[in-house]
Scaffold this active site. Structure first.
Site, short mmCIF file in Angstrom:
data_model
loop_
_atom_site.label_atom_id
_atom_site.label_comp_id
_atom_site.label_asym_id
_atom_site.label_seq_id
_atom_site.Cartn_x
_atom_site.Cartn_y
_atom_site.Cartn_z
N LYS A 299 0.82 -1.21 0.00
CA LYS A 299 0.00 0.00 0.00
C LYS A 299 0.86 1.26 0.00
O LYS A 299 2.01 1.27 0.45
CB LYS A 299 -0.94 0.00 1.21
CG LYS A 299 -2.02 -1.08 1.17
CD LYS A 299 -3.10 -0.75 0.18
CE LYS A 299 -4.16 -1.85 0.06
NZ LYS A 299 -5.07 -1.89 1.22
N ARG A 334 -3.77 -10.52 3.94
CA ARG A 334 -3.99 -10.53 2.48
C ARG A 334 -2.76 -9.91 1.82
O ARG A 334 -2.44 -8.75 2.05
CB ARG A 334 -5.25 -9.73 2.15
CG ARG A 334 -5.59 -9.70 0.67
CD ARG A 334 -6.87 -8.90 0.44
NE ARG A 334 -7.28 -8.89 -0.96
CZ ARG A 334 -6.85 -8.02 -1.87
NH1 ARG A 334 -5.99 -7.06 -1.52
NH2 ARG A 334 -7.26 -8.09 -3.12
#
Length: 355
Positions: A299, A334
């Site tokens: 991210k 994840r």
């Protein structure tokens, strides 16, 4: 009358069963126990009381604020053992490998766009040790192009059918009820919805009728604009409130607690500071009584804290942040980089043995 809400965030974590004079409570029935709790009382958006106390003294403090029953309710959910999710035993943290069948995902858009390359990638992730494959056909990065349900189905269904036939636990990453239904018919076990089953009015009914497990994620706004100017009164608590409402809606709609997991939605309508605030408060999100999934792989906030590295060069930051959440009891990670994550989990397992 404004509702007064009590938040209970476990801290002071120790291995469960450690010989220790301080009273402790098991965290999510897992390998950690907590000796301290951070207690917060909020009325609307205003924090009216906050303290950190030894676990054994916390209920008396809550009682003095007229919130003993709320404390007991929070504690029952925080300590509740978690059962397998989608057939996957999560007593050892599970690794969910990402298979983006898209041309424009933020990290690997186009790498696995065609069914054949997506299946080959998924096979490599399973071989590397992924416990779940999360198959998605729509990019939700800021500014991504919209996709019709028919196109989304065409992308994900061949991949889902392949791995379901092999007995692999498959999750479908979608916010559209029609895609959810088709994916479940194709053999997907889990629905992973970034809108928390709030984006499509038919999605909750699809999940409930299919008895399917669902990951309910928080997102502020819509993918196209969510990063324009995200704001919170208190990021960790605001996200908690939203997720609590969605969990309640799912239960009312026919999805039992054991088939719900929550995801605080790192990077979805959050600044770097918001993401860090939420990650520091990971234990708070055990307060729903269901598994906690964390998705922060590659991210943007990682690069924002470092040297603005491109997505595929954010593995070290992904690992350190992800394993910080495992050390706060998170049950599912994840990730894009399954091989590295599975190796890191093996070492983490050795350092934090179960039982």
């Amino acid at each position: 009358m404004t509702e007064r809400r009590l938040y209970v965030r476990p801290t002071g974590l120790l291995p469960a069963g450690s010989p220790n004079a301080t009273p402790a409570a098991p965290l999510a029935g897992g390998r950690f126990a907590f000796t301290l709790v951070d207690l917060t009382v909020r009325e609307a958006a205003r924090i009216t009381a906050r303290t950190t106390l030894p676990f054994g003294e916390a209920r008396a403090w809550a009682a003095r604020h007229g919130l003993a029953a709320a404390f007991d309710h929070r504690m029952a959910l925080l300590t509740r053992p978690r059962v397998p999710f989608g057939g996957v035993d999560i007593r050892r943290p599970a690794v969910m490998g990402i298979v983006n069948v898209t041309p424009d995902s933020f990290s690997d858009g186009g790498d696995f766009f065609h069914a054949g390359t997506a299946i080959a990638h998924g096979e490599a992730l399973v071989e590397a040790g992924a416990d779940i494959l999360d198959v998605g056909g729509e990019s939700t990065r800021p500014g991504a192009a919209t996709v019709t349900e028919d196109e989304e189905k065409a992308r994900v269904l061949p991949v889902i059918r392949h791995f379901a036939a092999r007995g692999v636990a498959v999750s479908v990453d979608t916010r559209h009820a029609g895609v959810m239904a088709a994916a479940l018919d194709a053999g997907a076990r889990i629905i992973n919805d970034i809108s928390g089953l709030a984006g499509d009015p038919a999605s909750l009914d699809v999940v409930a009728r299919a008895d399917a497990p669902v990951v309910v994620m928080h997102m502020q706004g819509e993918p196209g604009t969510m990063q324009d100017d995200p704001r919170y009164d208190d990021a960790a608590l605001d996200v908690f409130d939203w997720l609590e409402n969605r969990v309640a809606a799912c239960r009312t709609g026919g999805v039992p607690l054991d088939r719900i997991a929550v995801d605080p939605g790192i990077g979805f309508g959050k600044t770097v500071a918001h993401n860090l605030e939420i990650l520091r408060a990971t234990t708070l999100y055990h307060g729903f009584g269901c598994p906690l999934l964390i998705g922060l792989s590659r991210k943007r906030f990682i690069a924002g804290l470092s040297r603005q590295e491109p997505p595929k060069e954010r593995l070290p930051g992904s690992l350190i942040a992800g394993f910080e959440t495992l050390s706060q009891g998170a049950q599912i990670l994840r990730v894009h980089d399954v091989t590295a994550t599975v190796q890191a989990r093996a070492v983490w397992d050795g350092l934090h043995p179960a039982g």
